[in-house]
Design a protein around this motif. Structure first.
Motif, PDB file in Angstrom:
ATOM      1  N   ILE A   1       0.837  -1.207   0.000  1.00  0.00           N
ATOM      2  CA  ILE A   1       0.000   0.000   0.000  1.00  0.00           C
ATOM      3  C   ILE A   1       0.869   1.253   0.000  1.00  0.00           C
ATOM      4  CG2 ILE A   1      -1.696   1.305   1.317  1.00  0.00           C
ATOM      5  CD1 ILE A   1      -2.828  -1.330   2.317  1.00  0.00           C
ATOM      6  N   THR A   2       1.916   1.263   0.808  1.00  0.00           N
ATOM      7  CA  THR A   2       2.792   2.436   0.883  1.00  0.00           C
ATOM      8  C   THR A   2       3.466   2.711  -0.447  1.00  0.00           C
ATOM      9  OG1 THR A   2       3.204   2.082   3.240  1.00  0.00           O
ATOM     10  CG2 THR A   2       4.799   3.413   2.038  1.00  0.00           C
ATOM     11  N   VAL A   3       3.946   1.676  -1.119  1.00  0.00           N
ATOM     12  CA  VAL A   3       4.618   1.858  -2.406  1.00  0.00           C
ATOM     13  C   VAL A   3       3.642   2.375  -3.453  1.00  0.00           C
ATOM     14  CG1 VAL A   3       5.783   0.652  -4.294  1.00  0.00           C
ATOM     15  CG2 VAL A   3       6.413   0.171  -1.927  1.00  0.00           C
ATOM     16  N   ILE A   4       2.432   1.822  -3.499  1.00  0.00           N
ATOM     17  CA  ILE A   4       1.440   2.278  -4.481  1.00  0.00           C
ATOM     18  C   ILE A   4       1.059   3.728  -4.238  1.00  0.00           C
ATOM     19  CG2 ILE A   4      -0.921   1.940  -5.283  1.00  0.00           C
ATOM     20  CD1 ILE A   4      -0.552  -1.050  -4.758  1.00  0.00           C
ATOM     21  N   VAL A   5       0.802   4.075  -2.982  1.00  0.00           N
ATOM     22  CA  VAL A   5       0.438   5.461  -2.651  1.00  0.00           C
ATOM     23  C   VAL A   5       1.581   6.410  -2.986  1.00  0.00           C
ATOM     24  CG1 VAL A   5      -0.085   7.024  -0.742  1.00  0.00           C
ATOM     25  CG2 VAL A   5      -1.231   4.805  -0.897  1.00  0.00           C
ATOM     26  N   ALA A   6       2.811   6.027  -2.665  1.00  0.00           N
ATOM     27  CA  ALA A   6       3.961   6.895  -2.936  1.00  0.00           C
ATOM     28  C   ALA A   6       4.170   7.084  -4.431  1.00  0.00           C
ATOM     29  CB  ALA A   6       5.212   6.303  -2.296  1.00  0.00           C
TER      30      ALA A   6
ATOM     31  N   VAL B   1      -2.788  -1.575  12.460  1.00  0.00           N
ATOM     32  CA  VAL B   1      -1.369  -1.282  12.269  1.00  0.00           C
ATOM     33  C   VAL B   1      -1.089  -0.802  10.849  1.00  0.00           C
ATOM     34  CG1 VAL B   1       0.965  -2.244  12.431  1.00  0.00           C
ATOM     35  CG2 VAL B   1      -0.822  -3.052  13.969  1.00  0.00           C
ATOM     36  N   ILE B   2      -1.814  -1.343   9.875  1.00  0.00           N
ATOM     37  CA  ILE B   2      -1.503  -1.075   8.470  1.00  0.00           C
ATOM     38  C   ILE B   2      -2.018   0.292   8.012  1.00  0.00           C
ATOM     39  CG2 ILE B   2      -1.945  -1.824   6.096  1.00  0.00           C
ATOM     40  CD1 ILE B   2      -1.993  -4.691   7.136  1.00  0.00           C
ATOM     41  N   LEU B   3      -3.311   0.560   8.235  1.00  0.00           N
ATOM     42  CA  LEU B   3      -3.948   1.729   7.615  1.00  0.00           C
ATOM     43  C   LEU B   3      -3.393   3.068   8.090  1.00  0.00           C
ATOM     44  CD1 LEU B   3      -7.677   0.533   7.439  1.00  0.00           C
ATOM     45  CD2 LEU B   3      -5.931   0.565   5.642  1.00  0.00           C
ATOM     46  N   PRO B   4      -3.211   3.307   9.404  1.00  0.00           N
ATOM     47  CA  PRO B   4      -2.684   4.622   9.802  1.00  0.00           C
ATOM     48  C   PRO B   4      -1.282   4.903   9.291  1.00  0.00           C
ATOM     49  CG  PRO B   4      -3.727   3.524  11.663  1.00  0.00           C
ATOM     50  CD  PRO B   4      -3.596   2.511  10.583  1.00  0.00           C
ATOM     51  N   ARG B   5      -0.521   3.880   8.924  1.00  0.00           N
ATOM     52  CA  ARG B   5       0.837   4.064   8.421  1.00  0.00           C
ATOM     53  C   ARG B   5       0.927   3.798   6.921  1.00  0.00           C
ATOM     54  NH1 ARG B   5       0.853   5.829  12.884  1.00  0.00           N
ATOM     55  NH2 ARG B   5       2.389   5.481  14.549  1.00  0.00           N
ATOM     56  N   ALA B   6      -0.219   3.842   6.223  1.00  0.00           N
ATOM     57  CA  ALA B   6      -0.215   3.539   4.784  1.00  0.00           C
ATOM     58  C   ALA B   6       0.502   4.613   3.984  1.00  0.00           C
ATOM     59  CB  ALA B   6      -1.647   3.364   4.282  1.00  0.00           C
ATOM     60  N   GLY B   7       0.304   5.870   4.350  1.00  0.00           N
ATOM     61  CA  GLY B   7       0.964   6.970   3.649  1.00  0.00           C
ATOM     62  C   GLY B   7       2.260   7.363   4.349  1.00  0.00           C
ATOM     63  N   ASP B   8       3.329   7.445   3.588  1.00  0.00           N
ATOM     64  CA  ASP B   8       4.643   7.788   4.144  1.00  0.00           C
ATOM     65  C   ASP B   8       5.170   9.006   3.400  1.00  0.00           C
ATOM     66  OD1 ASP B   8       7.163   7.967   5.179  1.00  0.00           O
ATOM     67  OD2 ASP B   8       7.672   5.862   4.905  1.00  0.00           O
TER      68      ASP B   8
END
Length: 297
Positions: free
Chosen positions: A105-110, A163-170
């Protein structure tokens, strides 16, 4: 014939060939650099080696007052004791799922946010990107309570999504993605638009194939951060079987199950290092290329 030989002899030693040969020589300065690099590598690798030694030592290193670099009778009893007394397999599965889904999720959002900030002009782009950068310097403890209240309202406490959703965006990942995509030629994207390609098609068929080094950087940084995350899982995960490895290791020390917990703790700690090593080895080449391409130091 003599004149021809005299003319060809200088051609064998071109001015470019002599410096190249000199560059390949191991000068004293290069020996010093290599020695420093080897010493630095040994210093960095020694804690990992010490974890392994403690893990295969009967009872752990701390039970004996002697210092040694390898036990006389190495054993896997610490690994067996940890797996028999604690749900270590479940902890590993939790960490793999959380780190894997969270990294994806983080890679896709970034990638999508970095592409938008780099190649689209819209009102408030600079302000919004500046807000992203400001969040980098905000300590995680500042947003801990508000984030936990949101998770409580969503009824996600003690689940992997807490744990996953609040840290999805970096924000750091978005910044790295934007810096990399600024170097993608605008003319290439304009040519695709003239040919009738939509923005999603351009992103999928042009931008992503050119972003291999960037993906390697984002995967390594995101996976490492999510795998080693301790504070947020400690707050949101409450059941023993739902813990991640970093949180579980701290609970093993205070559980009171083991007479000497350092052997089992180091055994599980060594296992927790293996996924990080595998991910880094897989994306090592693209990681170096991506760091060089984004201009980071």
């Amino acid at each position: 014939m003599t004149s021809i030989a005299q003319d060809t002899r200088p051609a064998l030693e071109t001015p470019a060939a002599v410096p190249a040969a000199r560059r390949n020589r191991m000068t004293p300065g290069r020996w010093v650099v290599w020695a420093l690099l080897v010493c630095g590598a040994l210093v960095m690798a020694f804690p990992v080696y010490w974890i392994l030694v403690t893990a295969v030592t009967p009872g752990g290193q701390s039970q004996s007052g002697e210092f040694y670099l390898w036990p006389s009778e190495p054993t896997l009893a610490n690994f067996a004791e940890a797996f028999e007394s604690q749900p270590v397999g479940r902890w590993i599965l939790n960490s793999v799922v959380i780190a894997g889904i969270g990294t994806a999720i983080t890679v896709i959002v970034a990638l999508m946010a970095g592409y938008a900030f780099a190649k689209f002009s819209f009102r408030g782009r600079g302000v919004l990107f500046g807000a992203f950068l400001v969040t980098i310097v905000v300590p995680a403890q500042v947003t801990l309570v508000p984030s936990f209240l949101v998770v409580v309202d969503l009824r996600l406490v003690d689940t992997i999504w807490a744990v996953i959703l609040p840290r999805a965006g970096d924000a750091i990942a978005v910044f790295i993605a934007r810096q990399f995509m600024l170097k993608i030629p605008d003319a290439l994207l304009e040519a695709a638009r003239i040919d009738g390609a939509g923005e999603l098609t351009i992103f999928r068929r042009i931008v992503l194939p050119m972003s291999g080094p960037l993906v390697g950087v984002l995967v390594i940084l995101a996976f490492m951060g999510k795998w080693n995350d301790f504070l947020w899982p400690l707050v949101t995960l409450q059941g023993t079987e739902n813990l991640t490895l970093p949180v579980a290791l701290s609970s093993m020390q205070s559980s009171g199950i083991f007479d000497n917990p350092w052997g089992p703790i180091m055994a599980i700690a060594f296992l927790s290092l293996l996924p990080l090593l595998v991910v880094f080895l897989v994306f090592q080449r693209t990681f170096v290329q991506g760091i060089a391409s984004t201009g980071l130091k």
